[in-house]
Design a protein around this motif. Structure first.
Motif, PDB file in Angstrom:
ATOM      1  N   LYS A 191       0.828  -1.079  -0.034  1.00 47.66           N
ATOM      2  CA  LYS A 191       0.032  -0.162  -0.063  1.00 47.66           C
ATOM      3  C   LYS A 191       0.919   1.109   0.015  1.00 47.66           C
ATOM      4  N   LYS A 192       0.688   2.139  -0.876  1.00 47.93           N
ATOM      5  CA  LYS A 192       1.333   3.374  -1.234  1.00 47.93           C
ATOM      6  C   LYS A 192       1.293   4.527  -0.261  1.00 47.93           C
ATOM      7  N   ASP A 193       2.026   5.400  -0.145  1.00 47.62           N
ATOM      8  CA  ASP A 193       1.775   6.917   0.639  1.00 47.62           C
ATOM      9  C   ASP A 193       1.013   6.527   1.982  1.00 47.62           C
ATOM     10  N   THR A 194       1.504   5.518   2.702  1.00 55.94           N
ATOM     11  CA  THR A 194       0.650   5.715   4.102  1.00 55.94           C
ATOM     12  C   THR A 194       1.785   6.247   4.945  1.00 55.94           C
ATOM     13  N   SER A 195       1.069   6.668   6.240  1.00 50.82           N
ATOM     14  CA  SER A 195       2.029   7.676   7.223  1.00 50.82           C
ATOM     15  C   SER A 195       2.053   6.635   8.358  1.00 50.82           C
ATOM     16  N   VAL A 196       1.279   5.878   8.639  1.00 45.03           N
ATOM     17  CA  VAL A 196       1.382   4.715   9.970  1.00 45.03           C
ATOM     18  C   VAL A 196       1.399   3.257   9.193  1.00 45.03           C
ATOM     19  N   MET A 197       2.168   2.429   9.923  1.00 43.47           N
ATOM     20  CA  MET A 197       2.195   1.043   9.691  1.00 43.47           C
ATOM     21  C   MET A 197       1.755   0.466  11.103  1.00 43.47           C
ATOM     22  N   VAL A 198       0.715  -0.207  11.153  1.00 43.08           N
ATOM     23  CA  VAL A 198       0.191  -1.064  12.451  1.00 43.08           C
ATOM     24  C   VAL A 198       0.287  -2.447  12.105  1.00 43.08           C
ATOM     25  N   MET A 199       1.089  -3.196  13.144  1.00 40.58           N
ATOM     26  CA  MET A 199       1.055  -4.714  12.799  1.00 40.58           C
ATOM     27  C   MET A 199       0.553  -5.244  14.145  1.00 40.58           C
ATOM     28  N   ASP A 200      -0.791  -5.862  14.055  1.00 36.96           N
ATOM     29  CA  ASP A 200      -1.418  -6.212  15.069  1.00 36.96           C
ATOM     30  C   ASP A 200      -1.234  -7.790  15.184  1.00 36.96           C
ATOM     31  N   GLU A 201      -0.337  -8.176  16.104  1.00 40.66           N
ATOM     32  CA  GLU A 201      -0.065  -9.718  16.376  1.00 40.66           C
ATOM     33  C   GLU A 201       0.477 -10.325  14.952  1.00 40.66           C
ATOM     34  N   PRO A 202       1.034  -9.699  14.273  1.00 43.50           N
ATOM     35  CA  PRO A 202       1.470 -10.374  12.883  1.00 43.50           C
ATOM     36  C   PRO A 202       2.341 -11.539  12.781  1.00 43.50           C
ATOM     37  N   THR A 203       2.944 -12.090  14.116  1.00 41.18           N
ATOM     38  CA  THR A 203       3.809 -13.249  13.754  1.00 41.18           C
ATOM     39  C   THR A 203       3.236 -14.299  14.855  1.00 41.18           C
ATOM     40  N   SER A 204       1.921 -14.136  15.072  1.00 44.59           N
ATOM     41  CA  SER A 204       1.551 -15.340  15.991  1.00 44.59           C
ATOM     42  C   SER A 204       1.285 -16.762  15.494  1.00 44.59           C
ATOM     43  N   ALA A 205       1.398 -16.770  13.908  1.00 45.28           N
ATOM     44  CA  ALA A 205       1.360 -18.013  13.563  1.00 45.28           C
ATOM     45  C   ALA A 205       2.762 -18.451  12.917  1.00 45.28           C
ATOM     46  N   LEU A 206       3.754 -17.582  13.165  1.00 42.10           N
ATOM     47  CA  LEU A 206       4.977 -17.925  12.389  1.00 42.10           C
ATOM     48  C   LEU A 206       5.903 -18.804  13.442  1.00 42.10           C
ATOM     49  N   ASP A 207       6.835 -19.518  12.868  1.00 41.41           N
ATOM     50  CA  ASP A 207       7.860 -20.311  13.657  1.00 41.41           C
ATOM     51  C   ASP A 207       8.869 -19.277  14.206  1.00 41.41           C
ATOM     52  N   ALA A 208       9.725 -19.732  15.087  1.00 39.82           N
ATOM     53  CA  ALA A 208      10.529 -18.621  15.663  1.00 39.82           C
ATOM     54  C   ALA A 208      11.599 -17.949  14.822  1.00 39.82           C
ATOM     55  N   LEU A 209      12.145 -18.840  13.691  1.00 39.37           N
ATOM     56  CA  LEU A 209      13.026 -18.221  12.814  1.00 39.37           C
ATOM     57  C   LEU A 209      12.208 -17.224  11.925  1.00 39.37           C
ATOM     58  N   ALA A 210      10.922 -17.508  11.531  1.00 37.88           N
ATOM     59  CA  ALA A 210      10.333 -16.265  10.607  1.00 37.88           C
ATOM     60  C   ALA A 210      10.187 -15.142  11.594  1.00 37.88           C
ATOM     61  N   GLU A 211       9.676 -15.400  12.749  1.00 38.43           N
ATOM     62  CA  GLU A 211       9.457 -14.169  13.657  1.00 38.43           C
ATOM     63  C   GLU A 211      10.452 -13.581  13.989  1.00 38.43           C
ATOM     64  N   GLU A 212      11.686 -13.891  14.118  1.00 32.54           N
ATOM     65  CA  GLU A 212      12.899 -13.265  14.346  1.00 32.54           C
ATOM     66  C   GLU A 212      13.320 -12.460  13.145  1.00 32.54           C
ATOM     67  N   LYS A 213      12.912 -12.891  11.975  1.00 25.96           N
ATOM     68  CA  LYS A 213      13.423 -12.339  10.565  1.00 25.96           C
ATOM     69  C   LYS A 213      12.516 -10.985  10.556  1.00 25.96           C
ATOM     70  N   ILE A 214      10.995 -11.431  11.005  1.00 27.92           N
ATOM     71  CA  ILE A 214      10.360  -9.973  10.913  1.00 27.92           C
ATOM     72  C   ILE A 214      10.847  -9.049  11.899  1.00 27.92           C
ATOM     73  N   TYR A 215      11.166  -9.466  12.966  1.00 28.87           N
ATOM     74  CA  TYR A 215      11.549  -8.547  14.020  1.00 28.87           C
ATOM     75  C   TYR A 215      12.869  -7.885  13.577  1.00 28.87           C
ATOM     76  N   LYS A 216      13.766  -8.516  12.961  1.00 31.22           N
ATOM     77  CA  LYS A 216      15.014  -7.945  12.455  1.00 31.22           C
ATOM     78  C   LYS A 216      14.793  -6.547  11.434  1.00 31.22           C
ATOM     79  N   GLU A 217      13.645  -7.001  10.430  1.00 29.82           N
ATOM     80  CA  GLU A 217      13.672  -6.274   9.197  1.00 29.82           C
ATOM     81  C   GLU A 217      12.516  -5.323   9.592  1.00 29.82           C
TER      82      GLU A 217
END
Length: 601
Positions: A506-532
């Motif tokens: 989505k273009k030209d937004t001012s706020v990114m909201v992530m509501d429990e976006p990693t609840s179904a991810l494994d630990a490695l995928a979750e860690e990648k999301i955190y780092k990035e």
């Protein structure tokens, strides 16, 4: 709510009946009326003509063949035209019904979001949809039956005049019988309409449980936890209650139908006595007697058909009234406002915001206040049920505060148009169910004008490109099998990644909201999301909502929500020192988090 007879008739003649005589239907209606009247009328006239010819000794084979040929030809032409015109009118009104349904769907997708979480309103929507639910109910059913009903009413008038010509007594008896039938028909319809809400409610409950057992998502739980018998018991209970209520309607219908038939056959019996008396006393020829008795038989069948059509139309009017009421209702409290376009990250402020869900007396939170600086990444954490997702719904404009004000870069959020409000945010919600579209369409939201390279970049960023590129059709692969046989079913973690990719696109937004976006991810995928996370945010204000406190380490500030208020804020280190609740919650989340705490210390 049910309308009285006068209201229903007023609605019918104002909103529905004129559709039979509009530009694309009037000629079909008139021609059908003529063709449908010709055949029964000719049946009587031809029969009387043949009998008169036989009586006068003037009937020969040629005349018989001529009369029979004309009758057969008229029959074939009239019936063929009837079938053709009825098919055409069915198609026209089916298109009308579908267009009304599209209007309803459009209204549902644009109405205020709060209505989605109102169970009473859900029942109203279900009732409103009954008006356009199918060919044999509601709008289309009423108009098609009226299309058939009109020629029958004309035949009743013609045959009644013919009977009046022979005997005013038979005419009066026939009219009384017909009026009794119409009155009884409305009584059946009224009883059915009073029972309808309870029947629909039981039907809704039954369908909900039926959906559960048909949904593959619940298949594992049903088997592993032996839920089959419990679900079957509920299904049987709701079905039995549904059948019981429907049975009462059918019983009432049977009792009234007995009275209807009784009035018809008593009328026929009286007419038979009168006509027989007249024939015996030379007041009526045998040809006229047989023709009159034929009229009585046809008229009886027509009255029964009219009775069924009138009952059906009267019952279904209420469905269509609810449909029109729904379309006329204002389900948008306020969408007017400033069409302001924000540039870059913005500051957010909740000023003494209180909120309770519609229909509830319990506040989710009271006098909630906090601020988020522009270009900051903030974690909003707390236990499940603390109100984190509710804050997101208020922030993006899906709900309005019961009290208090939300400011976006110093502007009262209620002063913005909803279009401007929605443009501000890119959100990854807790629910992660994709739509039955292609992968690319799930991300972009449109069929045409897709920036395919950008879709690929977002999929690479969330770690989903390898999976999608391996599919037969790549980003054009259909998702889910509910519509497409070749649809791919993604795992819960893959669905979450897909939703993150959609938010990033989505273009030209001012706020990114992530509501429990990693609840179904494994630990490695979750860690990648955190780092990035920083790269996901870009030049935006970032809000990361979670009850997993390990997610807080990449954020500039943590807001700890407890008991409907922000009980503490600061960095992870600061909250570990000054917030007992935060520290206890963090320490209970396992060895991984303790290791991280020690590293931080």
């Amino acid at each position: 709510m049910n309308r009285n007879f006068k209201d229903r008739m007023a609605f019918y003649f104002k909103e529905l009946f004129p559709n039979l005589f509009r530009m694309d239907t009037w000629l079909k209606t008139i021609v059908n009326m003529i063709m449908a009247v010709i055949h029964p009328l000719m049946s009587v006239l031809v029969l009387k003509c043949i009998l008169e010819l036989i009586k006068n000794g003037r009937m020969d084979v040629y005349q018989l063949l001529t009369v029979a040929g004309i009758y057969t030809l008229v029959f074939i032409i009239s019936k063929s035209l009837n079938l053709y015109l009825e098919g055409k009118i069915q198609y026209i009104f089916m298109l009308d019904r579908n267009n009304i349904m599209i209007e309803m769907i459009d209204k549902i997708m644009t109405m205020d979001f709060e209505y989605f979480e109102d169970s009473e309103f859900e029942l109203e929507i279900n009732q409103a949809f009954m008006g356009v639910a199918g060919d044999n109910i509601g709008y289309q059913n009423i108009l098609v039956r009226t299309f058939r009903l009109l020629p029958n009413l004309i035949l009743i008038i013609i045959f009644s005049i013919l009977l009046l010509k022979e005997s005013y007594i038979v005419f009066i008896v026939s009219m009384v019988s017909m009026l009794i039938n119409l009155f009884l028909a409305t009584k059946i319809a009224e009883y059915a309409n009073k029972a309808r809400p309870a029947i629909q409610d039981e039907s809704r409950k039954y369908e909900k449980y039926k959906e559960v057992v048909e949904d593959f998502k619940y298949g594992k739980d049903i088997r592993i936890f032996s839920l089959k018998n419990r679900l079957l018991d509920n299904i049987k209970n709701f079905m039995n209650r549904l059948l019981d209520k429907q049975h009462k309607v059918d019983e009432y219908r049977f009792k009234i139908s007995f009275l209807e038939n009784l009035s018809i056959y008593l009328g026929q019996f009286v007419a038979l006595l009168v006509f027989t008396y007249m024939a015996v006393n030379g007041q009526m020829t045998i040809a006229t007697l047989i023709a009159s008795l034929t009229i009585l038989t046809i008229l009886s069948n027509i009255i029964q058909a009219v009775n069924q059509d009138v009952t059906n139309v009267y019952e279904n009017i209420q469905y269509v009234i609810l449909t029109y009421d729904f379309l006329d209702s204002n389900l948008i409290k306020s969408r007017d406002g400033i069409d302001y376009k924000f540039q870059g990250p913005i500051a957010i402020k909740f000023d003494r915001v209180s909120f309770k869900y519609p229909g509830s007396d319990k506040y989710v939170f009271k006098d909630l206040s906090f601020e988020i600086d522009a270009d900051k990444n903030v974690a909003l954490v707390g236990v499940n049920g603390a109100g984190k997702t509710t804050i997101v719904k208020l922030l993006v404009g899906l709900y309005k505060p019961t009290e208090g004000t939300i400011y976006l870069d110093g502007i009262n959020a209620d002063d913005l148009s909803m279009e401007a409000r929605f443009r501000i945010f890119s959100v990854v919600f807790q629910e992660t169910e994709p739509l039955a579209l292609t992968v690319a369409e799930n991300i972009v939201g449109v069929e045409n004008g897709i920036n395919r390279e950008r879709v690929k970049e977002t999929l690479e960023k969330v770690g989903l490109w390898k999976k999608i590129s391996s599919l037969e059709n790549g980003i054009d692969q259909n998702v889910l099998k509910v519509i497409y046989e070749d649809g791919v079913i993604l795992s819960g973690g893959e669905n979450q990644k897909l939703m993150i990719a959609r938010a990033l696109y989505k273009k030209d937004t001012s706020v990114m909201v992530m509501d429990e976006p990693t609840s179904a991810l494994d630990a490695l995928a979750e860690e990648k999301i955190y780092k990035e996370f920083d790269s996901y945010m870009g030049n935006k204000t970032g809000i990361f909502i979670s009850h997993r406190l390990a997610s807080t380490r990449f954020c500039d500030e943590i807001l700890f929500l407890d008991g409907g208020e922000i009980s503490a804020k600061g960095s992870h280190q600061e909250l570990m020192e000054k917030s007992k609740e935060y520290r206890e919650m963090f320490e209970t989340q396992g060895k991984y988090y303790k290791e991280f705490e020690n590293e931080s210390l």
